[in-house]
Design a protein around this motif. Sequence first.
Motif, mmCIF file in Angstrom:
data_model
loop_
_atom_site.group_PDB
_atom_site.id
_atom_site.type_symbol
_atom_site.label_atom_id
_atom_site.label_comp_id
_atom_site.label_asym_id
_atom_site.label_seq_id
_atom_site.Cartn_x
_atom_site.Cartn_y
_atom_site.Cartn_z
ATOM 1 N N PHE A 2 0.823 -1.211 0.000
ATOM 2 C CA PHE A 2 0.000 0.000 0.000
ATOM 3 C C PHE A 2 0.863 1.270 0.000
ATOM 4 O O PHE A 2 0.363 2.349 -0.283
ATOM 5 C CB PHE A 2 -0.964 0.001 1.195
ATOM 6 N N LEU A 4 0.766 3.351 -3.256
ATOM 7 C CA LEU A 4 -0.447 4.038 -3.699
ATOM 8 C C LEU A 4 -0.366 5.538 -3.455
ATOM 9 O O LEU A 4 0.213 5.996 -2.474
ATOM 10 C CB LEU A 4 -1.679 3.487 -2.972
ATOM 11 N N SER A 5 -0.988 6.292 -4.355
ATOM 12 C CA SER A 5 -1.147 7.729 -4.140
ATOM 13 C C SER A 5 -2.230 7.943 -3.092
ATOM 14 O O SER A 5 -2.957 7.008 -2.713
ATOM 15 C CB SER A 5 -1.550 8.424 -5.439
ATOM 16 N N GLU A 28 -5.586 7.039 -4.577
ATOM 17 C CA GLU A 28 -5.723 5.591 -4.717
ATOM 18 C C GLU A 28 -5.978 4.928 -3.367
ATOM 19 O O GLU A 28 -6.822 4.026 -3.253
ATOM 20 C CB GLU A 28 -4.471 5.013 -5.363
ATOM 21 N N LEU A 29 -5.273 5.375 -2.328
ATOM 22 C CA LEU A 29 -5.474 4.817 -0.995
ATOM 23 C C LEU A 29 -6.882 5.121 -0.496
ATOM 24 O O LEU A 29 -7.541 4.260 0.102
ATOM 25 C CB LEU A 29 -4.443 5.381 -0.019
ATOM 26 N N ALA A 59 -9.197 2.840 -2.265
ATOM 27 C CA ALA A 59 -8.994 1.479 -1.767
ATOM 28 C C ALA A 59 -9.733 1.262 -0.455
ATOM 29 O O ALA A 59 -10.408 0.237 -0.254
ATOM 30 C CB ALA A 59 -7.502 1.203 -1.578
ATOM 31 N N TYR A 73 -8.565 4.608 -11.521
ATOM 32 C CA TYR A 73 -7.783 4.514 -10.282
ATOM 33 C C TYR A 73 -7.797 3.080 -9.755
ATOM 34 O O TYR A 73 -6.779 2.564 -9.284
ATOM 35 C CB TYR A 73 -8.349 5.453 -9.221
ATOM 36 N N ARG A 74 -8.966 2.463 -9.819
ATOM 37 C CA ARG A 74 -9.151 1.113 -9.268
ATOM 38 C C ARG A 74 -8.251 0.110 -9.987
ATOM 39 O O ARG A 74 -7.540 -0.677 -9.343
ATOM 40 C CB ARG A 74 -10.617 0.727 -9.396
ATOM 41 N N ARG A 120 -5.586 0.711 -11.845
ATOM 42 C CA ARG A 120 -4.186 1.068 -11.632
ATOM 43 C C ARG A 120 -3.729 0.583 -10.252
ATOM 44 O O ARG A 120 -2.619 0.055 -10.085
ATOM 45 C CB ARG A 120 -4.019 2.578 -11.740
ATOM 46 N N MET A 121 -4.624 0.750 -9.265
ATOM 47 C CA MET A 121 -4.336 0.319 -7.903
ATOM 48 C C MET A 121 -4.218 -1.208 -7.831
ATOM 49 O O MET A 121 -3.308 -1.738 -7.186
ATOM 50 C CB MET A 121 -5.470 0.811 -7.007
ATOM 51 N N LYS A 133 -0.850 -2.256 -9.102
ATOM 52 C CA LYS A 133 0.224 -1.976 -8.151
ATOM 53 C C LYS A 133 0.231 -2.994 -7.016
ATOM 54 O O LYS A 133 1.295 -3.394 -6.530
ATOM 55 C CB LYS A 133 0.064 -0.572 -7.570
#
Length: 214
Positions: free
Chosen positions: A146, A149-150, A153-154, A157, A183-184, A186-187, A190
């Motif tokens: 985590f 994450l930006s 993004e966090l 999440a 965003y989802r 991309r997250m 990651k």
Amino acid sequence: MIKIILADDHELVRTGIRRILDDVSDFKVVAESKNGEDAVKHCRTDAPDIVLMDVNMPGMGGLEATKKIVRMSENTRVICLSMHTEHPIPTQVMQLGAFGFLTKDADPEEMIRAIYKVHSGQKYLPADIAESIAMRRITPESDNPFDSLSTRELNIAMRLTKGQKVPEIASELCINPKTVNSYRYRMFEKLGVSTDVELTHLALRHKLIDSNLL
């Protein structure tokens, strides 16, 4: 007189904190908010010195509200509150411009001390969290996915782990559902997960959410 806003979606929590603050002659609680939107509005109308901000709230959460308040008023300082002390939550809130971070199980004396310190222009972190952040700066390698994450993004999440759907998240954050999905995905890439269920299990393993609240 230090003017304070309480922002927490649980009335019992706000009531408990207010009782602590009302016993301090230097403090005045000027407003209470049950979500981030209300906290931002009260900051515009009541010009508080301090906002005690719960990180996890429905609607605009504490992260988004902190970012808006910091941009809106350089005279208002935010102290974020959370049950979750695991990295990257404390680091994220400080990077957003919060002046302090407290755990929700902090004793009254620590909360009072934090408010005085932040009002004087100093940052405040509990000793163990400050030490953890300092150690991460020395040895930045982390096994917590985590960390990558930006802030946005966090935020998304954490909402997904609560069972919120993409349209609901988009409405609360005032962005397009397609943007939320971007965003989802991309997250997910990651973090190495492919579903919201896998995301929730990962967040549980890294203690970003409490299994008792699911």
